[in-house]
Design a protein around this motif. Sequence first.
Motif, mmCIF file in Angstrom:
data_model
loop_
_atom_site.group_PDB
_atom_site.id
_atom_site.type_symbol
_atom_site.label_atom_id
_atom_site.label_comp_id
_atom_site.label_asym_id
_atom_site.label_seq_id
_atom_site.Cartn_x
_atom_site.Cartn_y
_atom_site.Cartn_z
ATOM 1 N N MET A 1 27.287 50.416 -1.617
ATOM 2 C CA MET A 1 28.282 51.702 -1.531
ATOM 3 C C MET A 1 28.496 51.635 -3.456
ATOM 4 N N ARG A 2 28.589 52.857 -3.017
ATOM 5 C CA ARG A 2 29.047 53.788 -4.373
ATOM 6 C C ARG A 2 29.957 53.287 -5.397
ATOM 7 N N LEU A 3 30.638 53.410 -6.506
ATOM 8 C CA LEU A 3 31.218 53.087 -6.784
ATOM 9 C C LEU A 3 32.511 53.885 -6.929
ATOM 10 N N ASP A 4 32.106 54.808 -6.912
ATOM 11 C CA ASP A 4 33.825 55.542 -6.899
ATOM 12 C C ASP A 4 34.476 55.593 -5.543
ATOM 13 N N LYS A 5 33.028 55.290 -4.394
ATOM 14 C CA LYS A 5 33.927 55.308 -2.291
ATOM 15 C C LYS A 5 34.193 53.498 -2.648
ATOM 16 N N TYR A 6 34.169 53.358 -3.022
ATOM 17 C CA TYR A 6 34.474 51.405 -2.918
ATOM 18 C C TYR A 6 35.724 51.855 -3.773
ATOM 19 N N LEU A 7 35.924 52.199 -5.109
ATOM 20 C CA LEU A 7 37.357 52.026 -5.545
ATOM 21 C C LEU A 7 38.512 52.858 -4.634
ATOM 22 N N LYS A 8 38.034 53.955 -4.355
ATOM 23 C CA LYS A 8 38.609 54.599 -3.522
ATOM 24 C C LYS A 8 38.981 53.961 -1.854
ATOM 25 N N VAL A 9 38.266 53.490 -0.930
ATOM 26 C CA VAL A 9 38.348 52.895 -0.067
ATOM 27 C C VAL A 9 39.314 51.289 -0.246
ATOM 28 N N SER A 10 39.067 50.736 -1.449
ATOM 29 C CA SER A 10 39.640 49.187 -2.273
ATOM 30 C C SER A 10 40.908 49.738 -2.301
ATOM 31 N N ARG A 11 41.234 50.728 -2.998
ATOM 32 C CA ARG A 11 42.887 51.962 -3.333
ATOM 33 C C ARG A 11 43.362 50.871 -4.615
ATOM 34 N N ILE A 12 42.050 50.802 -5.278
ATOM 35 C CA ILE A 12 42.078 50.570 -6.529
ATOM 36 C C ILE A 12 42.683 51.724 -6.898
ATOM 37 N N ILE A 13 41.824 52.458 -7.005
ATOM 38 C CA ILE A 13 42.260 53.955 -7.432
ATOM 39 C C ILE A 13 42.068 55.228 -6.505
ATOM 40 N N LYS A 14 43.807 55.129 -6.258
ATOM 41 C CA LYS A 14 43.781 56.455 -5.112
ATOM 42 C C LYS A 14 43.008 57.143 -4.471
ATOM 43 N N ARG A 15 42.525 58.093 -5.821
ATOM 44 C CA ARG A 15 41.557 59.436 -5.365
ATOM 45 C C ARG A 15 40.555 59.424 -5.305
ATOM 46 N N ARG A 16 38.611 59.064 -5.067
ATOM 47 C CA ARG A 16 37.765 59.500 -5.368
ATOM 48 C C ARG A 16 37.729 60.171 -6.446
ATOM 49 N N THR A 17 37.810 61.373 -6.498
ATOM 50 C CA THR A 17 37.400 62.502 -7.892
ATOM 51 C C THR A 17 38.299 61.598 -8.911
ATOM 52 N N VAL A 18 39.130 61.306 -9.126
ATOM 53 C CA VAL A 18 40.331 60.223 -10.129
ATOM 54 C C VAL A 18 38.794 59.545 -10.375
ATOM 55 N N ALA A 19 38.399 58.383 -9.468
ATOM 56 C CA ALA A 19 38.332 57.239 -9.789
ATOM 57 C C ALA A 19 36.564 57.460 -10.488
ATOM 58 N N LYS A 20 35.820 59.399 -9.851
ATOM 59 C CA LYS A 20 34.055 59.482 -10.577
ATOM 60 C C LYS A 20 34.752 59.661 -12.220
ATOM 61 N N GLU A 21 35.851 60.815 -12.619
ATOM 62 C CA GLU A 21 36.341 61.191 -14.015
ATOM 63 C C GLU A 21 36.713 59.502 -14.616
ATOM 64 N N ILE A 22 37.246 58.735 -13.998
ATOM 65 C CA ILE A 22 37.084 57.390 -14.624
ATOM 66 C C ILE A 22 35.780 56.860 -15.452
ATOM 67 N N SER A 23 35.442 56.433 -14.188
ATOM 68 C CA SER A 23 34.135 56.201 -14.118
ATOM 69 C C SER A 23 32.668 56.864 -15.681
ATOM 70 N N ASP A 24 32.556 58.407 -15.344
ATOM 71 C CA ASP A 24 32.050 58.416 -16.320
ATOM 72 C C ASP A 24 32.686 59.024 -17.571
ATOM 73 N N LYS A 25 33.928 58.796 -17.595
ATOM 74 C CA LYS A 25 34.005 58.578 -19.164
ATOM 75 C C LYS A 25 33.496 57.138 -19.286
ATOM 76 N N GLY A 26 32.910 56.734 -19.203
ATOM 77 C CA GLY A 26 32.709 54.687 -19.358
ATOM 78 C C GLY A 26 33.847 54.240 -19.226
ATOM 79 N N ARG A 27 35.003 54.313 -18.663
ATOM 80 C CA ARG A 27 36.512 53.554 -18.278
ATOM 81 C C ARG A 27 35.571 52.364 -17.461
ATOM 82 N N ILE A 28 34.334 51.910 -17.180
ATOM 83 C CA ILE A 28 34.471 51.137 -15.641
ATOM 84 C C ILE A 28 33.079 50.009 -15.666
#
Length: 88
Positions: A1-28
Amino acid sequence: MRLDKYLKVSRIIKRRTVAKEISDKGRIKVNGKVAKSSTDVTIGSELVISFGNKILTVKVTSLKETVKKDEATDLYEIISEEFKENLN
């Protein structure tokens, strides 16, 4: 499963777009390596997520496409949660 989708489904991060931004900035990191939003997450993967003043380390325990809100915490186990001190 993609990282951004996992973070959203698990509700660690509420929105997939936010999860994508954070991971693409190298913070994960996934298993010690800086991860992009498209990085594959598997059961047993260790995620280190740097929020503003917090570093959250979790272990992936389950992968599901969709879960109910109360079941979301069953997808991961919190290993540690560190708070950064103010550097003023």
